[in-house]
Motif scaffolding. Sequence first.
Motif, short mmCIF file in Angstrom:
data_model
loop_
_atom_site.label_atom_id
_atom_site.label_comp_id
_atom_site.label_asym_id
_atom_site.label_seq_id
_atom_site.Cartn_x
_atom_site.Cartn_y
_atom_site.Cartn_z
N ASP A 57 -11.04 14.50 -4.24
CA ASP A 57 -10.50 13.21 -4.67
C ASP A 57 -11.25 12.07 -3.98
O ASP A 57 -11.49 12.11 -2.77
CB ASP A 57 -9.01 13.13 -4.33
CG ASP A 57 -8.21 14.22 -5.04
OD1 ASP A 57 -8.63 14.61 -6.14
OD2 ASP A 57 -7.19 14.66 -4.48
N GLU A 74 -10.53 9.34 -13.14
CA GLU A 74 -9.51 10.37 -12.87
C GLU A 74 -9.73 11.06 -11.52
O GLU A 74 -8.82 11.70 -11.00
CB GLU A 74 -9.49 11.41 -13.98
CG GLU A 74 -10.76 12.22 -14.11
CD GLU A 74 -10.69 13.26 -15.21
OE1 GLU A 74 -11.54 14.17 -15.20
OE2 GLU A 74 -9.79 13.18 -16.07
N GLN A 77 -8.32 8.87 -6.08
CA GLN A 77 -6.94 9.10 -5.67
C GLN A 77 -6.12 7.82 -5.82
O GLN A 77 -6.64 6.71 -5.76
CB GLN A 77 -6.89 9.58 -4.23
CG GLN A 77 -7.39 8.57 -3.20
CD GLN A 77 -7.43 9.15 -1.80
OE1 GLN A 77 -7.52 10.35 -1.62
NE2 GLN A 77 -7.37 8.28 -0.80
N GLU A 78 -4.82 8.00 -6.03
CA GLU A 78 -3.93 6.86 -6.18
C GLU A 78 -3.96 6.00 -4.91
O GLU A 78 -3.96 6.52 -3.80
CB GLU A 78 -2.51 7.35 -6.46
CG GLU A 78 -1.59 6.25 -6.95
CD GLU A 78 -0.29 6.77 -7.53
OE1 GLU A 78 0.71 6.04 -7.48
OE2 GLU A 78 -0.29 7.92 -8.04
N ASN A 79 -4.03 4.71 -5.11
CA ASN A 79 -4.14 3.72 -4.03
C ASN A 79 -5.54 3.72 -3.39
O ASN A 79 -5.75 3.10 -2.34
CB ASN A 79 -3.08 3.94 -2.95
CG ASN A 79 -2.78 2.64 -2.20
OD1 ASN A 79 -2.76 1.56 -2.79
ND2 ASN A 79 -2.57 2.73 -0.90
N GLU A 108 -1.45 -2.61 -15.46
CA GLU A 108 -0.75 -1.38 -15.06
C GLU A 108 -1.74 -0.36 -14.51
O GLU A 108 -1.47 0.32 -13.51
CB GLU A 108 0.01 -0.80 -16.25
CG GLU A 108 0.82 0.44 -15.89
CD GLU A 108 1.58 1.00 -17.08
OE1 GLU A 108 2.12 2.12 -16.95
OE2 GLU A 108 1.64 0.33 -18.13
N SER A 111 -3.14 -1.55 -11.10
CA SER A 111 -2.14 -1.56 -10.03
C SER A 111 -2.02 -0.22 -9.32
O SER A 111 -1.46 -0.15 -8.22
CB SER A 111 -0.76 -1.95 -10.59
OG SER A 111 -0.27 -0.94 -11.48
N LYS A 112 -2.57 0.84 -9.91
CA LYS A 112 -2.53 2.17 -9.28
C LYS A 112 -3.52 2.26 -8.11
O LYS A 112 -3.45 3.17 -7.30
CB LYS A 112 -2.87 3.26 -10.29
CG LYS A 112 -1.87 3.38 -11.43
CD LYS A 112 -2.32 4.46 -12.41
CE LYS A 112 -1.36 4.57 -13.58
NZ LYS A 112 -1.81 5.60 -14.57
N TYR A 113 -4.44 1.29 -8.06
CA TYR A 113 -5.52 1.34 -7.06
C TYR A 113 -5.61 -0.01 -6.36
O TYR A 113 -5.03 -1.00 -6.80
CB TYR A 113 -6.85 1.67 -7.73
CG TYR A 113 -6.77 2.80 -8.73
CD1 TYR A 113 -6.70 4.13 -8.29
CD2 TYR A 113 -6.71 2.55 -10.10
CE1 TYR A 113 -6.60 5.17 -9.21
CE2 TYR A 113 -6.62 3.58 -11.01
CZ TYR A 113 -6.55 4.89 -10.57
OH TYR A 113 -6.44 5.92 -11.45
N SER A 115 -7.66 -2.52 -6.43
CA SER A 115 -8.73 -2.91 -7.36
C SER A 115 -9.39 -4.21 -6.93
O SER A 115 -8.72 -5.20 -6.59
CB SER A 115 -8.16 -3.06 -8.77
OG SER A 115 -7.57 -1.84 -9.20
#
Length: 592
Positions: A57, A74, A77-79, A108, A111-113, A115
Amino acid sequence: MQLTGNQFSNTSAIFGNDLSTLPDFPAEIRAPQGTLYGVSSFQMQFGDREIYTPGDDLNVLVAMNPAGLKVHLEELQENGILIINTDNFTPKNLKLAKWEDNPIEDKELLSKYRSITVPMSTLVKTALEDFDLTPKEKMRSTNMFALGLVYWLYERDLEPTIDFLNKKFGKKPIIAESNIKALKTGYYYGETIEVIKTTYKVDKAKFDKGSYRNIMGNHALSLGLVAASQKSDLELFFGGYPITPASDILKFLANYKNFGIKTFQAEDEISAITSILGAAFAGNLAITASSGPGIALKGEAIGLGVITELPLIIINIQRGGPSTGLPTKTEQSDLFQAMYGRNGECPCVVIAASSPSDCFETAFEAARIAVEHMMPVMLLSDGYIANGSEPWKIPEVKNLPKIKNNLVKSSKDDGFMPYKRNEKTLARDWAVPGVEGLEHRIGGLEKESLSGNVSYDPDNHHAMTLQRQKKVDAVADFIPDIEVFGKGSGDLLVLSWGGVYGSVRSAVKKSQELGGSVSHVHLRYINPFPKNLGKVLKNFDKVLIPELNLGQLLTIIRAKYLVDAVGLNQVAGKPFSSNVISNTIESLLKEK
């Protein structure tokens, strides 16, 4: 992109980090820009501990265009940190990358990362407005802006890259200056924006005392062959035909003419292999390199090397197949070809490198076996090892073992018998042409057991066939036993070979730290196997063999040792994720 990634890895190696890299690029010289299959990427893991893989990841993803984001998002990793060059997210590029909507407008998703959207191309254009360069030439510096930004993020020193650019573009100083300006612009941009509030300091790794350098697999192979030439007192001759991913070996060896090395770029693969047959007959350390398609063409001449019992080193840098297949992607699907891919009973010694730095020792060992045992040796590497890099401890040449060649200078009183053998190695004498009293027949027809004269006798053919197999088997007396990483017995043994080493070792260590009864054996010697392999295999309840093929080593192990091993197989043109191996290990350990 590959140059940019190499600069980050070299700078990290100079700082003292351990690292592992995965360059990934299309087969086409000019792949369609902006398309998914035209993405060129460079993955790297570095740290203050021992690093085995380029990572699974991603912590940070730098997306220079929509296609790069689509292919690799993909894996982030998240955040994780997501840095995007917004200037390349044009309607045309979005369409080429098959984005229905613009992802940088998707709040949306972003916001997972963590950015960070940056108009890199615009900033570079502004920074270089006083340079007398075309707009296209200016835009080529955008990767240096991205590199500067990541250098700031990880507190890297700019000087190694500045020195590199000045040296690379010494004859075009304006190109060097523009790239340096873009590099510094990216670095100082990181300092001034408030979006990135944290930088990361990765301390030096703890290495054994010595001198180190960052090295790619093909370069390490080349240096191992140069060292073997010196230690065997033989001149090195390399005959090859350019083929991805083996071509760099010819290029690297051509740089060492000061060691008496001769390189020959042949017109085709058959000419390449037959040229080294002639070189070996004349008393040289003879080497060729190719990939699966080229090795197929060399098959008959390799058989000639087996029946004449000449020392050859045949290097196969494996890639995705069959046929042209995936020229720039990695695979381990040529093991059967190395073991059996010639007509008749035609055994070769087969050994395999495990990592970029291991290539040096593996190449040296291939030369030792070929020269001391008088036979062809097949050395297997792969695209991941060949193009990847890691720190390598430079050995002291004086500490490398001497390679004893079998050259004879004069005939004995009882006459010269070209196929009279050493009792231990079964090697025959190596008589070069032009020496009075050492005249002998050479060719592809079957030989009489001592004189080497042509023989059609059935019993002699049977005896010589057995003798050629015994020569390979005898090598087992001159190689080390395998060492088990972990306990010598237990619930599960993971057996691996080649470039999967890092992923497997990482997964096994993780399981061991969690209390799992799992150990690891990695094979360098595949034909013959180390003498204690069968005993070690029987000390474990289960055996798992991960391979980037459909189970080639698995088939050989099950047939030879009658062990009910299970395979973990992937043929996707990329290395294993250590997470995939970890999950398989945990699943097998839970089974009763």
